[in-house]
Design a protein around this motif. Structure first.
Motif, PDB file in Angstrom:
ATOM      1  N   HIS A   1      25.686 -52.652 -11.755  1.00 22.64           N
ATOM      2  CA  HIS A   1      25.402 -51.333 -12.336  1.00 22.64           C
ATOM      3  C   HIS A   1      26.307 -51.062 -13.542  1.00 22.64           C
ATOM      4  O   HIS A   1      25.850 -50.574 -14.580  1.00 22.64           O
ATOM      5  CB  HIS A   1      25.604 -50.241 -11.291  1.00 22.64           C
ATOM      6  CG  HIS A   1      24.418 -49.981 -10.430  1.00 22.64           C
ATOM      7  ND1 HIS A   1      23.207 -49.553 -10.931  1.00 22.64           N
ATOM      8  CD2 HIS A   1      24.246 -50.082  -9.088  1.00 22.64           C
ATOM      9  CE1 HIS A   1      22.341 -49.405  -9.946  1.00 22.64           C
ATOM     10  NE2 HIS A   1      22.948 -49.728  -8.803  1.00 22.64           N
TER      11      HIS A   1
ATOM     12  N   ARG B   1      21.716 -59.220 -20.189  1.00 18.31           N
ATOM     13  CA  ARG B   1      21.100 -57.902 -20.061  1.00 18.31           C
ATOM     14  C   ARG B   1      22.118 -56.783 -20.250  1.00 18.31           C
ATOM     15  O   ARG B   1      21.753 -55.605 -20.273  1.00 18.31           O
ATOM     16  CB  ARG B   1      20.482 -57.735 -18.670  1.00 18.31           C
ATOM     17  CG  ARG B   1      19.519 -58.832 -18.234  1.00 18.31           C
ATOM     18  CD  ARG B   1      19.133 -58.598 -16.779  1.00 18.31           C
ATOM     19  NE  ARG B   1      18.168 -59.545 -16.262  1.00 18.31           N
ATOM     20  CZ  ARG B   1      18.461 -60.684 -15.663  1.00 18.31           C
ATOM     21  NH1 ARG B   1      19.724 -61.051 -15.551  1.00 18.31           N
ATOM     22  NH2 ARG B   1      17.515 -61.460 -15.196  1.00 18.31           N
TER      23      ARG B   1
ATOM     24  N   LEU C   1      25.207 -52.886 -16.606  1.00 17.53           N
ATOM     25  CA  LEU C   1      23.902 -52.487 -17.116  1.00 17.53           C
ATOM     26  C   LEU C   1      23.886 -51.071 -17.693  1.00 17.53           C
ATOM     27  O   LEU C   1      22.899 -50.663 -18.314  1.00 17.53           O
ATOM     28  CB  LEU C   1      22.848 -52.585 -16.000  1.00 17.53           C
ATOM     29  CG  LEU C   1      22.488 -53.987 -15.494  1.00 17.53           C
ATOM     30  CD1 LEU C   1      21.479 -53.883 -14.356  1.00 17.53           C
ATOM     31  CD2 LEU C   1      21.947 -54.855 -16.613  1.00 17.53           C
TER      32      LEU C   1
ATOM     33  N   VAL D   1      18.508 -58.894 -11.059  1.00 20.91           N
ATOM     34  CA  VAL D   1      19.825 -59.478 -11.341  1.00 20.91           C
ATOM     35  C   VAL D   1      20.414 -60.053 -10.065  1.00 20.91           C
ATOM     36  O   VAL D   1      20.938 -61.177 -10.045  1.00 20.91           O
ATOM     37  CB  VAL D   1      20.770 -58.432 -11.948  1.00 20.91           C
ATOM     38  CG1 VAL D   1      22.152 -59.043 -12.174  1.00 20.91           C
ATOM     39  CG2 VAL D   1      20.205 -57.881 -13.246  1.00 20.91           C
TER      40      VAL D   1
ATOM     41  N   GLN E   1      11.800 -56.334  -3.585  1.00 16.87           N
ATOM     42  CA  GLN E   1      11.257 -56.285  -4.940  1.00 16.87           C
ATOM     43  C   GLN E   1       9.730 -56.303  -4.926  1.00 16.87           C
ATOM     44  O   GLN E   1       9.075 -55.660  -5.767  1.00 16.87           O
ATOM     45  CB  GLN E   1      11.793 -57.467  -5.751  1.00 16.87           C
ATOM     46  CG  GLN E   1      11.432 -57.413  -7.238  1.00 16.87           C
ATOM     47  CD  GLN E   1      11.876 -58.659  -7.962  1.00 16.87           C
ATOM     48  OE1 GLN E   1      11.662 -59.768  -7.496  1.00 16.87           O
ATOM     49  NE2 GLN E   1      12.517 -58.480  -9.125  1.00 16.87           N
TER      50      GLN E   1
ATOM     51  N   GLN F   1      25.022 -54.077 -21.386  1.00 12.62           N
ATOM     52  CA  GLN F   1      25.156 -53.119 -22.476  1.00 12.62           C
ATOM     53  C   GLN F   1      26.602 -53.104 -22.960  1.00 12.62           C
ATOM     54  O   GLN F   1      27.531 -53.332 -22.188  1.00 12.62           O
ATOM     55  CB  GLN F   1      24.772 -51.712 -21.988  1.00 12.62           C
ATOM     56  CG  GLN F   1      23.371 -51.598 -21.418  1.00 12.62           C
ATOM     57  CD  GLN F   1      22.307 -51.588 -22.489  1.00 12.62           C
ATOM     58  OE1 GLN F   1      22.515 -51.019 -23.561  1.00 12.62           O
ATOM     59  NE2 GLN F   1      21.175 -52.229 -22.224  1.00 12.62           N
TER      60      GLN F   1
ATOM     61  N   THR G   1      18.825 -50.546  -6.730  1.00  9.64           N
ATOM     62  CA  THR G   1      17.799 -49.859  -7.506  1.00  9.64           C
ATOM     63  C   THR G   1      16.878 -50.907  -8.116  1.00  9.64           C
ATOM     64  O   THR G   1      17.238 -52.088  -8.197  1.00  9.64           O
ATOM     65  CB  THR G   1      18.435 -49.013  -8.627  1.00  9.64           C
ATOM     66  OG1 THR G   1      19.210 -49.886  -9.481  1.00  9.64           O
ATOM     67  CG2 THR G   1      19.342 -47.931  -8.052  1.00  9.64           C
ATOM     68  N   PRO G   2      15.687 -50.525  -8.561  1.00 11.63           N
ATOM     69  CA  PRO G   2      14.735 -51.515  -9.111  1.00 11.63           C
ATOM     70  C   PRO G   2      15.319 -52.336 -10.252  1.00 11.63           C
ATOM     71  O   PRO G   2      15.022 -53.536 -10.365  1.00 11.63           O
ATOM     72  CB  PRO G   2      13.573 -50.632  -9.578  1.00 11.63           C
ATOM     73  CG  PRO G   2      13.613 -49.455  -8.662  1.00 11.63           C
ATOM     74  CD  PRO G   2      15.072 -49.187  -8.417  1.00 11.63           C
ATOM     75  N   GLU G   3      16.151 -51.736 -11.116  1.00  6.80           N
ATOM     76  CA  GLU G   3      16.694 -52.503 -12.241  1.00  6.80           C
ATOM     77  C   GLU G   3      17.776 -53.491 -11.809  1.00  6.80           C
ATOM     78  O   GLU G   3      18.053 -54.478 -12.512  1.00  6.80           O
ATOM     79  CB  GLU G   3      17.252 -51.553 -13.316  1.00  6.80           C
ATOM     80  CG  GLU G   3      18.408 -50.685 -12.879  1.00  6.80           C
ATOM     81  CD  GLU G   3      17.957 -49.333 -12.340  1.00  6.80           C
ATOM     82  OE1 GLU G   3      16.782 -49.243 -11.898  1.00  6.80           O
ATOM     83  OE2 GLU G   3      18.756 -48.394 -12.358  1.00  6.80           O
ATOM     84  N   VAL G   4      18.356 -53.273 -10.654  1.00  6.10           N
ATOM     85  CA  VAL G   4      19.405 -54.167 -10.151  1.00  6.10           C
ATOM     86  C   VAL G   4      18.816 -55.376  -9.426  1.00  6.10           C
ATOM     87  O   VAL G   4      19.380 -56.468  -9.456  1.00  6.10           O
ATOM     88  CB  VAL G   4      20.360 -53.390  -9.217  1.00  6.10           C
ATOM     89  CG1 VAL G   4      21.233 -54.332  -8.404  1.00  6.10           C
ATOM     90  CG2 VAL G   4      21.229 -52.426 -10.020  1.00  6.10           C
TER      91      VAL G   4
END
Length: 498
Positions: free
Chosen positions: A383, A345, A386, A413, A470, A347, A407-410
């Motif tokens: 973080h 995932r 990502l 993972v 979650q 970047q 955070t929701p995106e973490v």
């Protein structure tokens, strides 16, 4: 609780060397499951001195005469001033002198066998798979020091190390025994006194001693001396300082009588204090007759207790955990597992970001504790990996690490990291709990399972908490976590060299 045969001889040696013990208040006895222990023979009030130890009776690089006889320059040439090899060699040499050693009566009462993983079979070590214990045993490092430092030193001075005693007192097996004695029983005892211009330290862990004996060696040429004032003395603990490339062991000492006290989680009722001439064991609370007198190892996790002392603590756990175990337990989550999990995932250039992280954080593992909170350092790394490239470049320019904020995106993972960490063990938590019900388990296997269970409970509890976050619709996963700005990074997976 009858005293062992060797105890009276030790007590005689102790008093003949100016040690003072209040035999009306304390006795040494063999306690099942604890080995030799100190027991209160009457009710003892708080603040009572149980025994006193002259500083010269501690055994260390400063008090053993071996470094002086060997010669400081030769000692350095063989690398004996670095790490643990020199201190272990002093212990081996003192024992080889037998009754001629100033510490013969003390060395004879020390254990020669241990339940620590250093002495486990490969089959037994396999029971520790998934824990961080195996990587921290250090047997390979110890044997490298033995062959590269100790053996050449011994061969260079056959007058000090006669060949006829090599097999008995200077073998690699004996090197491990002495190293384990130091690891499990030593204290940090710094020199007494202050140099001009130094500040007083009101209280400082540890301490050793300028000794007044004729055999004392002036080690100012070997190590930098530190000079604490009066304060509390703690058993030598594992710490980040152990991981320095060159370890200073001049302040590590064996302290006769003080090391007869056992320790248990939050059971401390006596502590060793030091004064100019003596060390004193003083009660820190009232002790009832028949109770064990406990020192402290610093409330270590079972993984460290097993590695250093060969036992584990099992008491009632505290919420959010339930059952029995060690409330001080921790579990390490390696940074490379985090990187591997997030890489699909991630970047940008993952390696560039990881290298940048390591330069600033110096964390190669994250420590999860019994509060079942995800380490903020771990979240910060997720973080970082990502971040969109534009945000990464901005952060890079600012020289700031991301905040450890859930955070929701973490969350997904982190969940995957915890799940993958749990698969590192050969068994499940449920299987281990069942295994512990078997009364025929060996001590080593039982202790290994207790360590595994403690770590898995933390991981499972943390995983369930994150999964609940979650699943909570519209919830803010970090609303209970105070935002404290850029995350700070304590040391990670640091290895002890002994």
């Amino acid at each position: 609780m009858a005293q062992s045969d060797s105890t009276p001889a030790f007590l005689t040696w102790f008093t003949e060397h100016d040690g003072i013990m209040d035999t009306s208040s304390m006795l040494l006895a063999i306690v099942p499951g604890h080995g030799r222990a100190a027991i209160a023979s009457r009710d003892i009030p708080e603040g009572y001195t149980l025994f006193e130890i002259p500083r010269g009776l501690t055994l260390s690089l400063r008090t053993s005469s071996l470094p002086e006889k060997f010669g400081i320059s030769a000692w350095r040439k063989h690398g004996l001033h670095q790490g643990w090899a020199g201190l272990i060699l002093c212990m081996m040499w003192e024992e080889s002198l037998q009754e001629l050693s100033n510490w013969s009566g003390y060395l004879s009462i020390l254990p020669s066998s241990f339940d620590t993983p250093m002495f486990w079979s490969e089959e037994e070590l396999a029971e520790l798979k998934g824990t961080a214990v195996v990587d921290k045993i250090g047997r390979g490092d110890a044997e490298r020091d033995y062959h590269e430092k100790v053996t050449p030193a011994i061969r260079s001075r056959l007058d000090l190390f006669p060949p006829n005693v090599h097999d008995k007192f200077f073998s690699v097996e004996q090197y491990h025994v002495m190293g384990s004695r130091i690891l499990s029983r030593s204290f940090r005892v710094e020199p007494w006194g202050k140099e001009e211009g130094e500040e007083d330290d009101e209280e400082e862990d540890g301490a050793e001693a300028n000794t007044s004996t004729d055999n004392a060696m002036d080690v100012d040429e070997l190590v930098e001396r530190r000079h604490p004032e009066k304060g509390q003395l703690e058993p030598e603990e594992a710490s980040d300082e152990e991981d320095d490339e060159i370890e200073d062991t001049a302040d590590i000492a064996m302290v006769p009588m003080a090391d007869m006290l056992n320790a248990r989680f939050e059971s401390e009722n006596a502590k060793l204090f030091y004064e100019e001439e003596v060390l004193k064991m003083i009660t820190t609370k009232e002790i009832q007759a028949g109770e064990q007198i406990w020192n402290t190892y610093g409330d270590l996790p079972n993984s460290d207790l097993l590695r250093r002392y060969g036992h584990v603590d099992v008491v009632t756990l505290r919420p959010p955990l339930a059952g029995e175990g060690n409330p001080a337990d921790v579990v390490e989550i390696r940074a490379d597992l985090v990187v591997e999990t997030v890489s699909s995932r991630a970047q940008g250039n993952v390696q560039n970001r990881v290298d940048w992280w390591l330069e600033r954080a110096d964390d190669d593992a994250f420590v999860a504790e019994s509060d079942c909170e995800v380490p903020k350092e771990l979240i910060s790394l997720v973080h970082l990996l990502l971040l969109p490239e534009v945000d990464w470049l901005k952060l890079h320019a600012q020289e700031k690490l991301p905040k450890g904020k859930l955070t929701p995106e973490v969350l997904p993972v982190v969940i995957e990291v915890l799940q993958r960490r749990l698969t590192a063990y050969p068994t499940s938590l449920e299987e281990d709990v069942t295994l512990l019900e078997d009364p025929t388990l060996s001590t080593n296997k039982r202790n290994a399972i207790v360590v595994r269970v403690g770590e898995k409970r933390i991981l499972q509890c943390t995983l369930e908490r994150i999964q609940a976050l979650q699943q909570s619709a519209g919830g803010n996963p970090d609303k209970k976590r105070k935002d404290t700005g850029p995350t700070r990074h304590p040391g990670g997976n640091k290895k002890s060299r002994r």
